[in-house]
Design a protein around this motif. Structure first.
Motif, PDB file in Angstrom:
ATOM      1  N   TYR A  36       0.833  -1.205   0.000  1.00  0.00           N
ATOM      2  CA  TYR A  36       0.000   0.000   0.000  1.00  0.00           C
ATOM      3  C   TYR A  36       0.873   1.262   0.000  1.00  0.00           C
ATOM      4  O   TYR A  36       0.594   2.222  -0.715  1.00  0.00           O
ATOM      5  N   SER A  37       1.938   1.246   0.814  1.00  0.00           N
ATOM      6  CA  SER A  37       2.808   2.435   0.907  1.00  0.00           C
ATOM      7  C   SER A  37       3.427   2.758  -0.445  1.00  0.00           C
ATOM      8  O   SER A  37       3.486   3.923  -0.851  1.00  0.00           O
ATOM      9  N   MET A  38       3.902   1.744  -1.127  1.00  0.00           N
ATOM     10  CA  MET A  38       4.498   1.959  -2.448  1.00  0.00           C
ATOM     11  C   MET A  38       3.434   2.450  -3.441  1.00  0.00           C
ATOM     12  O   MET A  38       3.675   3.377  -4.222  1.00  0.00           O
ATOM     13  N   ALA A  39       2.264   1.838  -3.390  1.00  0.00           N
ATOM     14  CA  ALA A  39       1.196   2.223  -4.320  1.00  0.00           C
ATOM     15  C   ALA A  39       0.743   3.657  -4.045  1.00  0.00           C
ATOM     16  O   ALA A  39       0.485   4.434  -4.972  1.00  0.00           O
ATOM     17  N   PHE A  40       0.699   4.021  -2.765  1.00  0.00           N
ATOM     18  CA  PHE A  40       0.327   5.386  -2.390  1.00  0.00           C
ATOM     19  C   PHE A  40       1.333   6.377  -2.968  1.00  0.00           C
ATOM     20  O   PHE A  40       0.962   7.418  -3.519  1.00  0.00           O
ATOM     21  N   CYS A  41       2.604   6.043  -2.848  1.00  0.00           N
ATOM     22  CA  CYS A  41       3.668   6.901  -3.383  1.00  0.00           C
ATOM     23  C   CYS A  41       3.494   7.059  -4.891  1.00  0.00           C
ATOM     24  O   CYS A  41       3.670   8.146  -5.436  1.00  0.00           O
ATOM     25  N   ALA A  42       3.116   5.978  -5.570  1.00  0.00           N
ATOM     26  CA  ALA A  42       2.934   6.045  -7.024  1.00  0.00           C
ATOM     27  C   ALA A  42       1.756   6.948  -7.380  1.00  0.00           C
ATOM     28  O   ALA A  42       1.820   7.734  -8.326  1.00  0.00           O
TER      29      ALA A  42
END
Lengths: 517, 158
Positions: free
Chosen positions: A431-437
């Motif tokens: 989720y954290s990576m996807a949020f950053c994207a």
């Protein structure tokens, strides 16, 4: 004499039915012929008890909660408007354990007053800081703020006094005070509570900042997700203008300060100060290179103080009671208080303002009451979506900027989100990576592309594909984000990702300790 | 006057009223979206012309911000929080329920134009997770049942 009843207008209280309760109380009082004076106050921040209504009695304010519309008639039957006994009665508000153990400086008034009533504000020590500031030279105000040890409460913890001093000493025709009210960090709501519950304290803090550095214009950059705060701020600003606390001749001092609220438009990155300034200038919120610092070349190219809501809202009490008073709270280099926000899977969620130094465990269990679900707390994310996940073994860390940095974590804006043992930490890392994207401004490559590739790599890991290759690849990618990103979005996304991986390797399918290293 | 002529007139009026502000573009876009529900493509050249900017710049700003939309929304817009605190309190299950109940995914509008569904990353209601906003009104501790009740209430008012 009419009976004074308080029903909060805070948006969290409203989300639990406070407006309906207020209406029901008014109607029921009319029906019974009881004269009441209904005040819409801010929230005390005890959200598991909201809507928490209070009755003014000679002994003090008595609280009842959580009150629903269906309770109102029975409360009147129980004579609650004179403090009568009822199963929702909580006793004197000030004696509530959760509140009594706090050290409320920035939130001294929140919940006590009608947020947009200027007389109420002044009666509760409001504008004393400004009165003092008007008697001081700018250098002396900067000294008081520096002496207080106040560090930026938005997350970066940069000393506020030093920032102000830079703007003070940068000559320019036009300077700005810019309040960062783009409280995008999930798990945080203290800015919202100040703006909804005590907007004058922010206005006062910004006015003091303006007089200090020689800025005659201030902007509050507010996130669009906060319509109630928007309304409260605009109402309070209008009243401050009408009473001479804002405008061309503040309290007949000859000093000028104007203030305007501007709305963001749902971009998380605009909480980054340079992106925020681009946005306020009417552009896409692309992060700027630093230097030049905003204090030297900021909004519209002019020297600009950019401070978080809580930083600015802490200034009035410092100017009222002195830098030493504020500095006497806290530990080490973390001085004063931090309004912590207990969120997620906790029994007693809410706002807890404490001097630095309390441990996370005290916060989670003594205040938070443990998990809401009754299951063990597995992980806690402190400091928003870019903050590290902490396992139980780190719960004894004191809430202090340096102590958190030492365990590769951050205090950030003071948000604390608890998860019980049903959470899958690999999913949270994804989720954290996807949020950053989703939220990347796209200016720098590590953040723009790294976050998308990172999501893909974690997807592979979750599917159990080639862990021996993909785990080192994820670490390498995080290293690039950490060191190569232009701002904290890309630069700190590795905090939640790697902390999840390091502390909860089993959730990533890693069984052998050696793989995790 | 056709609908599009009327909206062009509204857009021009808004720009005239706000263009004097420093950094006027976001206030202008907000005012247009407040008035029309979205920022129509026909508005882009008008804004560009009146602010002396390129159409590409205006389009770039509109598309950068998640909140601005270039298609008409449904009668009600639901902003459902996807952030960590709401996830910790069953947000994912709620999200699935909402999508199934409405029969749409994020960024879509129901066929009867009643509801648009948008994700949001935090509403500042983290002490009362999971949270959502419908037409600017905030809801806390939302369950599948309370979501259905809110939706049914809005539909019955229609």
């Amino acid at each position: 004499m009419s009976i004074r009843i308080y029903v909060p207008c805070d948006s969290s209280a409203i989300s639990l039915g406070a407006n309906r309760v207020a209406k029901a109380i008014t109607l029921e009082a009319q029906r019974r012929g009881i004269a009441i004076d209904l005040v819409r106050n801010g929230s005390r921040g005890l959200f598991w008890l909201e809507p928490l209504i209070e009755i003014e009695t000679p002994a003090g304010r008595i609280a009842y909660g959580p009150v629903q519309v269906s309770n109102v008639s029975a409360l009147f039957d129980a004579d609650f408007h004179h403090g009568g006994a009822h199963k929702l009665a909580l006793g004197l508000t000030e004696e509530l354990h959760y509140l009594k153990r706090q050290q409320r400086l920035t939130f001294a008034r929140a919940g006590k007053t009608d947020p947009v009533n200027l007389d109420d504000y002044i009666k509760h020590d409001g504008y004393r800081g400004l009165q003092n500031a008007l008697k001081l030279a700018p250098q002396d105000i900067v000294k008081a703020v520096t002496d207080s040890g106040l560090r930026g409460r938005g997350g970066a913890a940069f000393p506020t006094g030093i920032k102000w001093n830079t703007v003070l000493n940068t000559p320019a025709e036009q300077k700005y005070i810019l309040c960062n009210a783009d409280e995008g960090d999930s798990g945080t709501f203290s800015d919202r509570m100040v703006m909804e519950g005590d907007p004058f304290v922010l206005i006062e803090g910004m006015t003091i900042a303006g007089l200090t550095v020689g800025a005659n214009q201030g902007y509050i950059y507010l996130r669009v997700e906060y319509p109630h705060a928007h309304k409260a701020l605009n109402t309070a600003i209008d009243k401050a203008y009408a009473a001479g606390y804002l405008g061309n001749n503040i309290l007949s001092s000859g000093k000028t300060f104007h203030l305007e609220v501007r709305l963001g438009a749902g971009a998380y990155i605009c909480g980054e100060e340079t992106s925020l300034m681009e946005s306020l200038e009417g552009k896409r919120g692309l992060v700027r290179f630093k230097p030049p610092l905003p204090a030297v070349k900021g909004l519209f190219g002019q020297p600009t103080v950019v401070n978080n809501v809580i930083s600015l809202a802490s200034v009035p009490i410092i100017l009222d009671k002195g830098g030493d008073y504020y500095r006497d709270f806290g530990m080490g280099r973390s001085r004063g208080t931090l309004p912590l926000q207990l969120a997620g899977n906790l029994k007693h969620t809410g706002l807890v303002e404490l001097a630095f130094g309390t441990t996370l465990r005290e916060l989670l269990y003594d205040f938070g009451g443990g998990s809401a679900s009754g299951r063990p707390i597995k992980a806690v994310q402190v400091g928003g979506p870019l903050g590290a996940y902490l396992p139980e073994s780190q719960f004894d860390t004191p809430l202090d900027y340096e102590a958190f940095a030492a365990i590769w974590a951050v205090l950030g804006h003071g948000g604390v989100v608890a998860f019980d043992d049903t959470v899958d930490m690999a999913e949270m890392a994804r989720y954290s990576m996807a949020f950053c994207a989703i939220e990347s401004c796209g200016k720098c490559t590590p953040c723009r592309i790294g976050s998308t590739r990172g999501t893909e790599v974690i997807d592979d890991i979750i599917k159990g594909r080639e862990l021996n290759k993909n785990i080192p690849l994820l670490r390498d990618l995080c290293n690039t984000l950490l060191n190569g990103s232009l701002c904290a979005l890309g630069g700190m996304t590795p905090y939640p990702v790697l902390s999840a991986l390091n502390h909860f390797p089993e959730d990533f399918g890693i069984t052998d300790e050696a793989d995790a290293a | 006057m056709t609908n599009s002529c009327r909206s062009d007139a509204i857009i021009q009026e808004i720009i005239t009223a706000l263009k004097h502000k420093p950094g006027a573009l976001l206030p202008i876009l907000h005012a247009i979206q407040n008035a029309l529900g979205y920022i129509p493509a026909t508005g882009v050249p008008i804004i560009a012309n009146m602010l002396n900017l390129s159409r590409a710049e205006i389009h770039g700003v509109i598309s950068f911000y998640h909140y601005f939309r270039d298609t008409p929304p449904g009668k009600h817009t639901i902003h459902l929080c996807r952030a960590e605190s709401c996830q910790a309190m069953g947000g994912k299950l709620l999200e699935n329920h909402v999508k199934t109940k409405l029969g749409i995914d994020f960024h879509e509008t129901t066929a009867d134009d009643q509801f648009s569904l948008e994700p949001v990353y935090c509403l500042g209601n983290c002490a009362c997770s999971p949270a959502m906003q419908i037409d600017g009104e905030i809801y806390g501790r939302v369950s599948a049942a309370s979501f259905d009740a809110s939706i049914n209430e809005l539909e019955s008012l229609a």
